[in-house]
Write an enzyme that holds these catalytic residues in place. Sequence first.
Site, mmCIF file in Angstrom:
data_model
loop_
_atom_site.group_PDB
_atom_site.id
_atom_site.type_symbol
_atom_site.label_atom_id
_atom_site.label_comp_id
_atom_site.label_asym_id
_atom_site.label_seq_id
_atom_site.Cartn_x
_atom_site.Cartn_y
_atom_site.Cartn_z
ATOM 1 N N GLU A 127 -26.801 49.827 -27.910
ATOM 2 C CA GLU A 127 -26.817 50.903 -26.919
ATOM 3 C C GLU A 127 -26.999 50.341 -25.499
ATOM 4 O O GLU A 127 -26.261 50.688 -24.578
ATOM 5 C CB GLU A 127 -27.953 51.878 -27.239
ATOM 6 N N ASP A 134 -24.279 50.506 -22.452
ATOM 7 C CA ASP A 134 -24.591 51.209 -21.209
ATOM 8 C C ASP A 134 -24.431 50.295 -19.989
ATOM 9 O O ASP A 134 -23.958 50.722 -18.936
ATOM 10 C CB ASP A 134 -26.026 51.764 -21.263
ATOM 11 N N SER A 140 -22.738 58.409 -26.059
ATOM 12 C CA SER A 140 -23.339 57.290 -25.341
ATOM 13 C C SER A 140 -22.328 56.497 -24.540
ATOM 14 O O SER A 140 -22.688 55.806 -23.594
ATOM 15 C CB SER A 140 -23.910 56.288 -26.338
ATOM 16 N N GLY A 192 -10.366 76.238 -20.602
ATOM 17 C CA GLY A 192 -11.578 76.562 -19.833
ATOM 18 C C GLY A 192 -12.781 75.847 -20.415
ATOM 19 O O GLY A 192 -12.661 75.024 -21.331
ATOM 20 N N ASP A 206 -15.860 74.863 -22.605
ATOM 21 C CA ASP A 206 -16.245 75.103 -23.994
ATOM 22 C C ASP A 206 -17.430 74.217 -24.356
ATOM 23 O O ASP A 206 -17.651 73.185 -23.718
ATOM 24 C CB ASP A 206 -15.046 74.837 -24.928
#
Length: 564
Positions: A282, A286, A481, A543, A545
Site C-alpha cells: 500500500e 501510494d 487505493s 450522472g 452514482d
Amino acid sequence: MLLTCVVLVLVLSCAKASLAGNVDTDTMVVLERVSTTPPEFAHLGAGTGGISPDEELTLRIALSHSNIEGLQERTYAVSDPTHSLYGEHLSTKEIAEFVNPPAETLSVVTTWLTSRGITPVPLSSSPFNDVLQITVPARQANVLLGADFQAFVHEASGTRMVRTLSYAIPAEMVSHIRYVHPTTAFVPPPARAATSVTIPASCAFDTNPGCLQDVFGIPSDKANHSSSNILGVAGYVEQYANEADLTRFLTNTRPDLNGSTFSVITLDGGTNDQSILLAGDEANLDIQYTVGVASGVPVTFISVGNNTQDGIAGFIDIVNTILAMPVGKRPTVLSTSYGFNEQDLPVSLAVAMCNAYMQLGAAGISAMFASGDGGVGGVQPTTCTQFVPSAPGGCPFVTSVGGTTNVPPHAASLFSSGGFSNYFPTPSYQATDVTKYVDSIGSLYQGLYNTSGRGFPDVSAASHNIEIVLEGDVTFVDGTSCATPIFASIIALVNDRLIAAGKPVLGFLNPFLYSAQGRAAFTDVISGNNPGCNTNGFSATSGWDPVTGLGTPNFDALMKAVGL
Ligand SMILES: *[C@@H]1O[C@H](CO)[C@@H](O)[C@H](O)[C@H]1NC(C)=O
Ligand SMILES: *[C@@H]1O[C@H](CO)[C@@H](O)[C@H](O)[C@H]1NC(C)=O
Ligand SMILES: *[C@@H]1O[C@H](CO)[C@@H](O)[C@H](O)[C@H]1NC(C)=O
Ligand SMILES: *[C@@H]1O[C@H](CO)[C@@H](O)[C@H](O)[C@H]1NC(C)=O
C-alpha cells in the site's frame, strides 16, 4: 455483566465515594454505551492480559467547541466558487477560535477533575485545546466515569485495548463534554484498500503513469511552484514506503523523473523502515503513484505509528499534526488509502473525525480518501444483510474516490465501494444528484441503504491492474487505493498551475466538483456496478452514482473549470 452502575435508563443516580472523601451524589448521565463487544474482540481475563485495578489509563476528554457550526459555514463559504469568500482559507489560529472550547467549559471541566485530585493536561500534539488528557488508575477511572474498564484483544491483529461498555459523566458536564475516549469504541485497525493481482502486458491491462497521462490528460512536464505545494501521503498500520523500490519504479516508468524522491514526517511513534522486506504494497503504491504522477510536486510520506491519541488509529492526530505545521511547509493535498466501516465507529468519533476534515478544508487542504473495495459491503468484502457505508467517505468534508476498471475508464470496477452514510445527511452540494439517483432506482434495495445519507464516492479513477514495484519486483495491484493517489496527484498539479497564476489552491473540493464548471471536467462512467451483501450493488449510470461518483477527471477540462 460487566457494568457496575449503568442500567437501561439514560439518567441515573449513582452514589459513589469520591477520592477526596466527600460523599458524591452527582447525577450521572450515560454518555455512550454499547450492548456487547463486537465479535472480532475477545475479553481478556485475569492471567491472560486482563486488567489490574492499578493499571494506568490515559483518557482524553473531548470538550465542546465554541462554534463548530460557524466553522462549517465558513468552510463552505471559502470552498464555494460562487461565494465572495472563495479561496480565503483560514489560518490555524482562526480555526482555533471556532474549535477551542469556551473559557467556561475549560474551567468547569478542569474544576471537576481537580476536585477529584486529577490534573488534566492539554493534548500536546494538537494546535487546539479542545481535548484534555488525564492519566489515572483503572479503579479511579471506573469511579469517575461510572465505568467498568476491562481488557480486550482485537484477535486478528493481536492488539490489546482497554475499554468499557458504558460510561457516564455528571449531568452538569453534559453541555461541556462531547465524549471521553478510549471508552466504548471498539475500532479495528484501518483497512487498506489495495489487493495484489497477477496480470501484465499492454496498456489495457497494465496501468502505469504513462497510461494515466494518456487517459486523464495528465501533463508530464514538471511542476514549477513546488516548494509550497506539498502532496501528503498518509501511511498507517506499519506500511513503509521504500525508496529503492521508488527508484526502480521511476526507472521503469518515468525515467524523466529519475532522482525524484519523497520526504518523511512521522507521528505517534511512526517510522519508515527501509529494510526491503518491510516495504509495504500500500505505501509503495501510494508513493509511486504520487511521485510518479504529480511530476515535480514535492511528496511527503506521513507515517502514523501505534501510539495514537485520538481513539481512531491516528486519523485525527494526523490532521492536528498537519494544522500545527506552518503554511507553505505543510501539505495542500492529503491522500489516504485506508478506511473503516462506518458502523465500527461510534457516532462521537465519526463526527470528531469529520470535524477534523472540515478544519483541513477551512485551511485550504484537500482531503481524498479511497472509497473502499467491498462494493456495497464496505471497505473490504464482508458478509452483510444491510449495505455497509465506508468511512470516512461518508463525511461530507472529504472527497471520496472510487474505482474504474478499464482503460479507457468506461466501467466501474466490481469492488468500488459506494453508497450512503447512516451518520451524515446528504450535503446540499450533492442533494440534487442524490435525489435523482435514489428516485431512479425506485424501491430497489429499499431498507438496505439510507436514502437521506451523504452519498459517496464523489469521483473515480483507474484502480485495476496498476503496475508497482514491491521488494524489487514489478507486480500489479487493484483497489480504490490506486485511484486515490492518482486523483490526489491530478489535484496537486492543478494547484501548481493555480499558484503559478497567483490564485489560491483548491482546498475542500466538493462544492467545486459538483458545480456546473466542476462536473464538466469529469467523464461520466455509465457502466459497471459494485456487488456486495448478496446483491449486484448499485449500478453506474448517467450522472452521479454511488459507484463512480461524477466520473473520472480530465486534466485540461479541470484547468478550464478553474479558469486557467
Ligand atoms: C514550468 O516551466 C517550464 C519552462 O518555463 C514550462 O515549459 C513548463 O510547462 C512549466 N510547468 C508547468 C507545470 O507549468
Ligand atoms: C537514474 O539515476 C541513477 C543514479 O542516480 C542511475 O544509476 C540510473 O541509470 C538512472 N536511470 C535512468 C533511466 O536514467
Ligand atoms: C501496531 O498495530 C498494528 C495493527 O494493529 C499491529 O499489527 C502491530 O503489531 C502493532 N505494532 C506494535 C509495535 O505494537
Ligand atoms: C439515515 O440518515 C439520516 C441522516 O443522516 C439519519 O438521521 C438517520 O438516523 C439514518 N438512518 C439510519 C437507519 O441509520
